[in-house]
Design a protein around this motif. Structure first.
Motif, mmCIF file in Angstrom:
data_model
loop_
_atom_site.group_PDB
_atom_site.id
_atom_site.type_symbol
_atom_site.label_atom_id
_atom_site.label_comp_id
_atom_site.label_asym_id
_atom_site.label_seq_id
_atom_site.Cartn_x
_atom_site.Cartn_y
_atom_site.Cartn_z
ATOM 1 N N SER A 184 -6.591 0.958 -1.583
ATOM 2 C CA SER A 184 -5.446 1.763 -2.596
ATOM 3 C C SER A 184 -5.264 2.968 -1.706
ATOM 4 O O SER A 184 -4.827 4.161 -1.927
ATOM 5 C CB SER A 184 -6.298 2.492 -3.592
ATOM 6 O OG SER A 184 -6.404 1.198 -4.664
ATOM 7 N N ARG A 185 -5.319 2.757 -0.406
ATOM 8 C CA ARG A 185 -5.001 4.081 0.824
ATOM 9 C C ARG A 185 -3.486 4.399 0.615
ATOM 10 O O ARG A 185 -3.223 5.571 0.617
ATOM 11 C CB ARG A 185 -5.279 3.555 1.877
ATOM 12 C CG ARG A 185 -4.591 4.466 3.245
ATOM 13 C CD ARG A 185 -5.564 5.825 3.499
ATOM 14 N NE ARG A 185 -5.013 6.628 4.413
ATOM 15 C CZ ARG A 185 -5.601 7.829 4.762
ATOM 16 N NH1 ARG A 185 -6.686 8.207 4.355
ATOM 17 N NH2 ARG A 185 -5.106 8.689 5.883
ATOM 18 N N PRO B 130 -1.960 2.496 -5.443
ATOM 19 C CA PRO B 130 -2.917 1.836 -5.979
ATOM 20 C C PRO B 130 -2.793 0.439 -6.064
ATOM 21 O O PRO B 130 -1.895 -0.422 -6.116
ATOM 22 C CB PRO B 130 -2.707 2.172 -7.566
ATOM 23 C CG PRO B 130 -1.848 3.554 -7.418
ATOM 24 C CD PRO B 130 -1.138 3.540 -6.109
ATOM 25 N N GLN B 131 -3.827 -0.207 -5.291
ATOM 26 C CA GLN B 131 -4.013 -1.862 -5.066
ATOM 27 C C GLN B 131 -3.124 -2.400 -4.126
ATOM 28 O O GLN B 131 -2.955 -3.389 -3.968
ATOM 29 C CB GLN B 131 -3.432 -2.417 -6.504
ATOM 30 C CG GLN B 131 -4.716 -2.319 -7.629
ATOM 31 C CD GLN B 131 -6.049 -2.542 -7.277
ATOM 32 O OE1 GLN B 131 -6.166 -3.725 -6.506
ATOM 33 N NE2 GLN B 131 -6.970 -1.688 -7.478
#
Ligand code: SF4
Lengths: 203, 471
Positions: free
Chosen positions: B436-437, B440-441
């Motif tokens: 998630s950097r 998200p996901q």
């Protein structure tokens, strides 16, 4: 800062390697320009069923009522790697964590823990996770014990140990040396004038 | 006389007093702040009734929270981003520090603009509440990332209480092949040594490959040291360094420049200096490298298959290996090359400087981004953007179908605003492929700008050598 001498608590087993600070507190949970209001976002990505939501993920250890008031966290290798955000330590501290035990720590995270009254203990967490009942962490003796009388010792550098034991603010300690600092700078400015920008020349 | 490494020499020249067995009180020459953590530090300092000791040594930029879409303002896509911007601006103005605000031609990512203006200098100590501060060690400075409270300490005292790091030398020998950049070397090193491989160490990069590198490549290499959990990275300064810094805004001028360079030439490790670790890497065998997992150590040559667990079991647990593959939607032994992508991102303090953009543009020129690929280029600083536009690179990016943005950290990390979306596969010139950097996901593969450009064109992960990467 609250002095930390002895803590007795059960320990939350979250023994995963490379728990990065994004996992500890995701960026999206750092909503305000403040050190406070972060505990709800602690481990948000694992703790809640959906991003941004607040429905507890039932099988995540923090949501297990048995660990509701725990003050000790057990983690895996390289704990606190990744971004240097101090929010990770603030969130842990606000949540009530006073001791983090891991086989190894990221250095920035480790320093942030100490500065926020959290004791980072470098120790293999598995034996502690297997022991039942609460653990007592004694920083004066640098020793952990359980109800069965088993003990584990740990080491911590003097500086960190004193800060935690006394609940000292490092800025106050350093400011006592201000005269020495300024005379060092004055001397240094002679050999490296280009470092000292002062009001001087920006061309 | 005892033989010392350059890092020890700089450390000792900044030591005001020893503090117990392994800590020292060090003089801090430069403090760099950004709106994500700098505002908090300055405000908290104010709240505690303290002042910034030497404001002329403090520089503040807006990079993390600000939008990068053209026509940006204080209002951001990140909810509450505006608070970060205004608190930082207001506290900076009150404190009398130097601020590179939105709209200022000097604005940009801290680790890009500090070298651009010679805020970082050889032999200096520089800190910033940001883990990629190690980037600036490329200039022969001791530059490292700190936490916010340490930032407050540095602001209030011009010093830090720091634990002496152990020192590791990484000598890079050989001849990097065609299409192999500093980024590939950095990813290769992280995959060899692991994410914790240099924990507590200050790394000195040395050897012929480093000497032949441009300052920008040296910065890319040093940037990734934090992905090894290093305290920082360092490269002894040389003529390439001086050439880069000369005449820049905060560099010494005239006679003082001559005197400074004479001093800076002395910043090198003694031939018999002892290192706590001494590692040699041969660059000849390195291929363009890309990450397959959710940690930079989970990287491999782009033309190879994803390693099986037993090939990486010395640094990954079964659980983290499996977790990474599941997250990335990949299988053990699968191919990376040819994997369909949804997005391509060129930017970040790792790879968004002028030469990075030039090399990517050389691949993009006369070509079009594959249909359905969301391609974005974010120059690292407003100055890089202006320089790129002056030589027409923006036109190449745009003609290829890339968005051309204002400078900042942008989608290097997800702050709650803009993101790439769940399960979107992104090839990115950034430094972190954590879960998630980038959203998200989101599934991030980190690689060189060349690899990002080549993959954007093909619509799938592509070895840049196949599209004519040369350097
Ligand atoms: S570009 Fe990315 S890694 Fe670099 S400072 Fe910004 S957020 Fe951090």
């Amino acid at each position: 800062m609250k002095p930390l001498r002895q803590i007795t608590s059960i320990a939350i087993p979250l023994i995963r390697n490379n728990i990065d600070t994004d996992c500890i507190i995701p960026s999206r949970e750092m909503k305000s320009v403040s050190k406070h209001g972060l505990s709800e976002g602690l481990f948000a990505g694992w703790r809640y069923t959906e991003i941004g939501g607040r429905t507890p993920q039932p099988d995540f250890v923090l949501n297990d009522p048995a660990f509701a008031d725990a003050q000790i966290l057990l983690a895996g290798e390289n704990m606190g790697c990744g971004s240097s955000r101090e929010h990770a330590a603030w969130a842990l501290s606000e949540y009530g964590i006073r001791v983090v035990i891991a086989p190894s720590f990221n250095p920035i995270f480790r320093g942030n823990c100490v500065r926020n009254g959290i004791l980072p203990i470098q120790l293999k967490p598995q034996p502690l996770a297997e022991s039942t009942g609460p653990l007592t962490v004694d920083l004066e003796a640098c020793c952990i014990s359980n109800e069965a009388g088993e003990t584990w010792t740990f080491t911590l550098d003097d500086e960190a140990r004193t800060m935690l034991l006394e609940g000292l603010d490092p800025i106050d300690i350093t400011l006592k040396m201000l005269e020495e600092i300024e005379s060092f700078r004055t001397h240094d400015a002679e050999s490296r004038p280009w470092i000292y920008l002062g009001k001087a020349s920006l061309t | 006389m005892t033989q010392k490494s350059a890092i020890e020499k700089i450390w000792e020249s900044h030591r005001i007093a020893p503090l117990g067995e392994s800590n020292d009180l060090l003089l801090i020459d430069r403090i760099l702040l950004h709106e994500r953590t700098g505002g908090v530090a300055m405000q908290s300092l104010e709240d505690s009734g303290r002042v910034i000791r030497h404001p002329s040594h403090v520089f503040v930029t807006m990079d993390h929270v600000v939008d990068t879409i053209p026509g940006r303002s204080d209002t951001t896509q990140m909810p509450t981003g505006k608070d970060f911007i205004t608190v930082t601006r207001d506290t900076a103005l009150r404190a009398g520090v130097t601020l590179f605000d939105l709209g200022d031609p000097r604005q940009g990512i801290g680790h890009v603009i500090s070298p651009e203006m010679a805020i970082v200098l050889p032999g200096a100590t520089l800190v910033c509440p940001d883990s990629h501060t190690c980037t600036q060690g490329a200039f022969g400075a001791l530059a490292w990332g700190i936490g916010s409270s340490e930032g407050e300490h540095a602001l209030a005292t011009s010093t830090l209480r720091v634990q002496r790091p152990r020192i590791m030398r990484i000598t890079i020998e050989g001849e990097p092949g065609v299409g192999v950049t500093a980024k590939d070397i950095a990813l290769h090193i992280v995959s060899e040594l692991s994410s914790a491989g240099a924990k507590g160490f200050a790394i000195e990069y040395a050897g012929p490959v480093i000497r032949a590198m441009s300052m920008e490549s040296r910065m890319t290499l040093c940037n990734m040291a934090t992905e090894l959990s290093a305290f920082t990275a360092f490269i002894a300064p040389d003529e390439t360094t001086f050439e880069f810094l000369k005449d820049r805004a905060y560099a010494p001028k005239g006679e003082e420049w001559v005197r400074a360079v004479n001093e800076w030439r002395k910043i090198k490790s003694d031939p018999e200096a002892i290192y706590d670790e001494d590692i040699v890497i041969n660059a000849t065998d390195i291929a363009p490298t890309i990450s397959w997992g959710t940690s930079p150590q989970q990287s491999c040559p782009i033309n190879k298959r994803i390693p099986l667990f037993n090939e990486v079991s010395h640094r990954d647990t079964q659980e983290s290996y499996q977790r990474a593959l599941t997250y990335m939607g990949l299988t053990p032994g699968g191919r990376l090359s040819g994997l369909r992508i949804d997005a391509a991102f060129i930017g970040s303090c790792t790879n968004s400087r002028l030469p990075d953009l030039r090399r990517a543009a050389a691949i993009l020129k006369g070509r079009r981004v594959a249909k359905g690929v969301n391609a974005i280029c974010v120059p690292g600083s407003s100055a890089v953007k202006a320089a790129a536009e002056a030589e027409g690179l923006d036109l190449i990016f745009k003609a290829a179908g890339f968005e051309w943005r204002e400078s900042g950290c942008s989608m290097c990390f997800f702050a709650g605003g803009e993101s790439f979306g769940p399960k979107q596969r992104v090839v990115s010139s950034t430094n972190r492929n954590f879960e998630s950097r980038q959203g998200p996901q989101t599934r991030t593969h980190i690689a060189s700008p060349e690899t990002v450009a080549a993959s954007a064109i093909s619509g799938c992960i592509t070895d840049p050598r196949r599209l004519g990467a040369r350097t």
